[in-house]
Design a protein around this motif. Structure first.
Motif, PDB file in Angstrom:
ATOM      1  N   MET A  50       7.130  12.728   3.620  1.00 42.34           N
ATOM      2  CA  MET A  50       6.358  12.198   2.495  1.00 42.34           C
ATOM      3  C   MET A  50       7.227  11.311   1.617  1.00 42.34           C
ATOM      4  O   MET A  50       6.800  10.252   1.173  1.00 42.34           O
ATOM      5  N   LYS A  51       8.456  11.773   1.349  1.00 41.22           N
ATOM      6  CA  LYS A  51       9.361  11.003   0.487  1.00 41.22           C
ATOM      7  C   LYS A  51       9.747   9.687   1.155  1.00 41.22           C
ATOM      8  O   LYS A  51       9.859   8.654   0.488  1.00 41.22           O
ATOM      9  N   THR A  54       6.933   7.100   0.954  1.00 42.67           N
ATOM     10  CA  THR A  54       6.649   6.581  -0.388  1.00 42.67           C
ATOM     11  C   THR A  54       7.882   5.973  -1.044  1.00 42.67           C
ATOM     12  O   THR A  54       7.834   5.611  -2.215  1.00 42.67           O
ATOM     13  N   MET A  80      -0.354  10.226  -5.306  1.00 42.58           N
ATOM     14  CA  MET A  80       0.210  11.481  -4.807  1.00 42.58           C
ATOM     15  C   MET A  80      -0.415  12.685  -5.482  1.00 42.58           C
ATOM     16  O   MET A  80      -0.730  12.639  -6.666  1.00 42.58           O
ATOM     17  N   ALA A 155      -4.469  10.762  -8.886  1.00 41.41           N
ATOM     18  CA  ALA A 155      -3.841  10.118  -7.729  1.00 41.41           C
ATOM     19  C   ALA A 155      -4.619   8.884  -7.266  1.00 41.41           C
ATOM     20  O   ALA A 155      -4.070   8.023  -6.597  1.00 41.41           O
ATOM     21  N   MET A 164      -0.921  10.326  -0.636  1.00 41.36           N
ATOM     22  CA  MET A 164      -0.080  11.349  -0.030  1.00 41.36           C
ATOM     23  C   MET A 164      -0.440  12.693  -0.640  1.00 41.36           C
ATOM     24  O   MET A 164      -0.374  12.859  -1.860  1.00 41.36           O
ATOM     25  N   ASP A 166       0.530  16.595  -0.549  1.00 38.76           N
ATOM     26  CA  ASP A 166       1.512  17.586  -0.107  1.00 38.76           C
ATOM     27  C   ASP A 166       0.994  18.973  -0.468  1.00 38.76           C
ATOM     28  O   ASP A 166       1.154  19.420  -1.599  1.00 38.76           O
TER      29      ASP A 166
END
Ligand code: ADP
Ligand code: ADP
Length: 235
Positions: A50-51, A54, A80, A155, A164, A166
């Motif tokens: 994910m990191k 983005t 997010m 988001a 995204m 999470d």
């Protein structure tokens, strides 16, 4: 067309305990407006993925391309949502939803002149997630499930091309979680947005996603992918 393209990415955190990569030779392509789910055991590298997608981390090796451009800075077109909604307690729900607009240009300058337009947009999103007329409440006046609904609005307020998620439903009770699955499904149907959802819950993935990717740990990489067949489990 491909919207997210992660090619042969290896990432090692500077403070990794044994110097082992968090993800290694990771490949993932997600189509424009697709709803993709990533499932895998704890520690397999889902958050790292994910990191990387983005621009909150840059890979040691390989390339990450989002919307046709190599990611070289935090991707501002991303929205997010996380397991914990983390709303600012001194702001109303509506003002929490508007928060991303204060950070991301060109919305920041537009917000000053056209605030009413954005407020209307936020109210429309609140209605879509079942929180019509609740924007004046403070986050601590809302239940956990209601806060998570609001965090989905936050988001989406800047109309991101990439969303995204999470584990956004992970902390909710079963009933609330399944309600939010339906909300999420409707949001995806209503907006043009590419979604990557990280989850432990295969049933959740099958309910929501067009395609499910499975990750393995050590090395952290995608080891299988599967189109979700119709009729879906929910139908
Ligand atoms: P997941 O989200 O699937 O639980 P993560 O991406 O958080 O997995 O972690 C993948 C691996 O990278 C794990 O072994 C974890 O301990 C390690 N890791 C994650 N973040 C960091 C960090 N900031 N520094 C060092 N190691 C990290
Ligand atoms: P959750 O399981 O999401 O934490 P709760 O059990 O706290 O939900 O609340 C159940 C319902 O009660 C919510 O859907 C909401 O309608 C209402 N509710 C809970 N807390 C509040 C609050 N602080 N203000 C207004 N309504 C609330």
């Amino acid at each position: 067309t491909t919207f997210v393209d992660i090619q042969d990415v290896t990432h090692v955190y500077a403070r990794a305990e044994d110097g082992a990569p968090a993800v290694q030779n990771l490949n993932l392509t997600v189509r424009e407006d697709e709803f993709a789910a990533i499932v895998g055991p704890s520690g397999c590298g889902k958050s790292t993925l994910m990191k990387l997608a983005t621009g909150l981390q840059f890979p040691r090796e390989g390339t990450v391309i989002v919307g046709g451009r190599e990611v070289g800075a935090p991707v501002k077109l991303a929205g997010m949502a996380f397991q914990n909604p983390t709303m600012l307690p001194w702001r109303t729900t509506l003002d929490n939803i508007l928060l991303p607009l204060e950070i991301v240009e060109p919305h920041r300058s537009r917000l000053r002149k056209h605030k009413a337009e954005y407020v209307a947009k936020a109210e429309c999103l609140l209605a879509q997630v079942g929180l019509k007329g609740q924007g004046h409440k403070f986050p601590w006046q809302l239940s956990g499930g209601m806060q998570q609904r609001a965090s989905l609005c936050r988001a989406l307020i800047h109309e991101p091309k990439l969303l995204m998620l999470d584990e956004p439903f992970g902390a909710l009770d079963t009933f609330t979680r399944e309600e939010l699955w339906c909300v999420m499904r409707d949001l995806h149907a209503a907006q043009k947005v590419t979604i990557i959802l990280v989850t432990h819950d295969l049933r959740e993935a099958a309910f929501l996603a067009d395609r499910i990717f499975c990750m393995s740990a050590r090395p952290g990489r995608i080891v299988a992918e599967r189109e979700v067949e119709f009729p879906r489990p929910r139908d």
